[in-house]
Design an enzyme around this catalytic site. Sequence first.
Site, PDB file in Angstrom:
ATOM      1  CB  CYS A  53      -0.920  -0.016   1.217  1.00 48.74           C
ATOM      2  SG  CYS A  53      -2.050   1.380   1.250  1.00 48.74           S
ATOM      3  CB  CYS A  57      -1.316   3.854   8.069  1.00 47.51           C
ATOM      4  SG  CYS A  57      -2.396   4.514   6.781  1.00 47.51           S
ATOM      5  CB  CYS A  60      -0.858  -0.187   8.276  1.00 42.23           C
ATOM      6  SG  CYS A  60      -1.624  -1.440   7.213  1.00 42.23           S
ATOM      7  CB  CYS A  97     -15.476  -6.909   6.876  1.00 41.07           C
ATOM      8  SG  CYS A  97     -16.779  -6.779   8.101  1.00 41.07           S
ATOM      9  CB  CYS A 129     -18.373  -4.263   5.665  1.00 43.39           C
ATOM     10  SG  CYS A 129     -17.460  -2.768   6.124  1.00 43.39           S
ATOM     11  CB  CYS A 189     -17.898   0.573   9.191  1.00 44.80           C
ATOM     12  SG  CYS A 189     -16.859  -0.264  10.404  1.00 44.80           S
ATOM     13  NE  ARG A 261     -19.090  -3.227  12.954  1.00 46.02           N
ATOM     14  CZ  ARG A 261     -20.035  -4.131  12.714  1.00 46.02           C
ATOM     15  NH1 ARG A 261     -19.869  -5.387  13.070  1.00 46.02           N
ATOM     16  NH2 ARG A 261     -21.161  -3.778  12.111  1.00 46.02           N
TER      17      ARG A 261
HETATM   18  N1  SAM Z   1      -6.570   0.595   3.098  1.00 45.73           N
HETATM   19  C1  SAM Z   1      -7.839   0.824   3.636  1.00 45.73           C
HETATM   20  C2  SAM Z   1      -7.883   1.964   4.615  1.00 45.73           C
HETATM   21  O1  SAM Z   1      -6.894   2.220   5.301  1.00 45.73           O
HETATM   22  O2  SAM Z   1      -8.923   2.613   4.722  1.00 45.73           O
HETATM   23  C3  SAM Z   1      -8.453  -0.392   4.279  1.00 45.73           C
HETATM   24  C4  SAM Z   1      -7.650  -1.358   5.133  1.00 45.73           C
HETATM   25  S1  SAM Z   1      -6.985  -0.743   6.658  1.00 45.73           S
HETATM   26  C5  SAM Z   1      -5.902  -2.061   7.104  1.00 45.73           C
HETATM   27  C6  SAM Z   1      -8.347  -0.744   7.795  1.00 45.73           C
HETATM   28  C7  SAM Z   1      -8.091  -0.278   9.211  1.00 45.73           C
HETATM   29  O3  SAM Z   1      -7.446  -1.287   9.970  1.00 45.73           O
HETATM   30  C8  SAM Z   1      -7.224   0.933   9.439  1.00 45.73           C
HETATM   31  O4  SAM Z   1      -7.915   2.119   9.227  1.00 45.73           O
HETATM   32  C9  SAM Z   1      -6.837   0.793  10.896  1.00 45.73           C
HETATM   33  O5  SAM Z   1      -7.748   1.499  11.719  1.00 45.73           O
HETATM   34  C10 SAM Z   1      -6.933  -0.706  11.143  1.00 45.73           C
HETATM   35  N2  SAM Z   1      -5.602  -1.266  11.417  1.00 45.73           N
HETATM   36  C11 SAM Z   1      -4.623  -1.502  10.517  1.00 45.73           C
HETATM   37  N3  SAM Z   1      -3.524  -2.008  11.096  1.00 45.73           N
HETATM   38  C12 SAM Z   1      -3.785  -2.089  12.417  1.00 45.73           C
HETATM   39  C13 SAM Z   1      -3.024  -2.516  13.553  1.00 45.73           C
HETATM   40  N4  SAM Z   1      -1.765  -2.931  13.426  1.00 45.73           N
HETATM   41  N5  SAM Z   1      -3.617  -2.478  14.765  1.00 45.73           N
HETATM   42  C14 SAM Z   1      -4.896  -2.040  14.880  1.00 45.73           C
HETATM   43  N6  SAM Z   1      -5.655  -1.614  13.843  1.00 45.73           N
HETATM   44  C15 SAM Z   1      -5.105  -1.625  12.629  1.00 45.73           C
HETATM   45 FE1  SF4 Z   2      -2.774   1.233   3.400  1.00 48.31          FE
HETATM   46 FE2  SF4 Z   2      -2.664   0.059   5.752  1.00 48.31          FE
HETATM   47 FE3  SF4 Z   2      -3.005   2.673   5.616  1.00 48.31          FE
HETATM   48 FE4  SF4 Z   2      -5.013   1.010   4.826  1.00 48.31          FE
HETATM   49  S1  SF4 Z   2      -4.179   1.250   6.895  1.00 48.31           S
HETATM   50  S2  SF4 Z   2      -4.249   2.850   3.783  1.00 48.31           S
HETATM   51  S3  SF4 Z   2      -3.773  -0.663   3.999  1.00 48.31           S
HETATM   52  S4  SF4 Z   2      -1.173   1.548   4.939  1.00 48.31           S
END
Ligand code: SAM
Ligand code: SF4
Length: 315
Positions: A53, A57, A60, A97, A129, A189, A261
Amino acid sequence: MPLRHDWSRGEIQSLLELPLMELLWRAQAVHRQANPGYRVQLASLLSVKTGGCEEDCAYCPQSMHHSSDVSGRPELAVEPVLARARAARDAGAHRFCMGWAWREIRDGAPFEAMLAMVRGVRALGLEACVTAGMLSDSQAARLAEAGLTAYNHNLDTSPEHYDRIITTRTYQERLETLQRVRRAGVTLCCGGIIGMGEGTGDRAGLLQVLSSLDPHPESVPINALVAVEGTPLEDQPAVDPLELVRMVATARILMPQARVRLSAGREQLSREAQILCLLAGADSIFYGDTLLTTGNPAVEADRELLAAAGVQAWP
Ligand code: SAM
Ligand code: SF4
Ligand code: DTB
């Protein structure tokens, strides 16, 4: 009690800091009225497109900016996804989801496949979702037309703390995505993560923005950071489970009708801490052995958890 959209950050922080017994009591009173059967929705999660990606973030493992990038797994096709959805339904899930590690949705074959997945999941009798980053008005409309129940897009944290977690897209862009989803008539959500070095004021800030949305999001995921090796947040100390209980309880009080949730981080929680979260007003869990890339409690363990708590799976 009428729903409020004007909670101030100070009021919310005071709730978060109430003596725990008082906070739990207030949250339970709200929850009992909104969900008298204490029913808990089981939602299963599947990563359709994993890793690589473009966003950064900090939490992530799917970001290409981090050494934890889990790319290399093939993007799933429609049929295998629907097979997983059927299995989830047969195991007792009510919502399915699907996640894409994208900055935004682009038109083309993968989006057409997403629409087919949504139609297929709905045809199985499940709520559908999708979480796939930003989208355009026309993409939101096409997802609505395919029968999408909800779109997940989290605000993650307060506007102030956000810049320390993500630099590649702004809080304002997130809010605009939420508006597009709403305008298309798809339910929202939207929630966040605790344990990313934020203060109580930041948690109040996140809940303030969420509760100011009108209508409130139908679904509010509360995640505890899963600190994954190779991410900038790998060394964050684990959150105190009681902090999660406080966050859930406060979300319940502010947004009585929302499905709150209890999301990532459950593997690190004892059975008793999870039951406290249910008592505080959580009425959904992710159900199935994996989240997107990290683990989740086993299905049998969750069945036992719900039985021990004496709550029923939804509907
Ligand atoms: N890429 C899309 C986005 O960011 O909107 C969808 C997937 S993203 C992995 C969905 C959510 O998962 C993120 O917004 C974050 O809140 C949560 N998330 C991701 N990694 C995480 C982690 N290590 N611990 C807790 N929540 C996490
Ligand atoms: Fe990409 Fe992870 Fe951020 Fe979703 S949370 S936008 S998958 S880096
Ligand atoms: C949400 O708020 N939590 C879920 C769901 N929305 C998509 C995802 C949690 C992901 C946890 C880290 C992982 O498994 O990669």
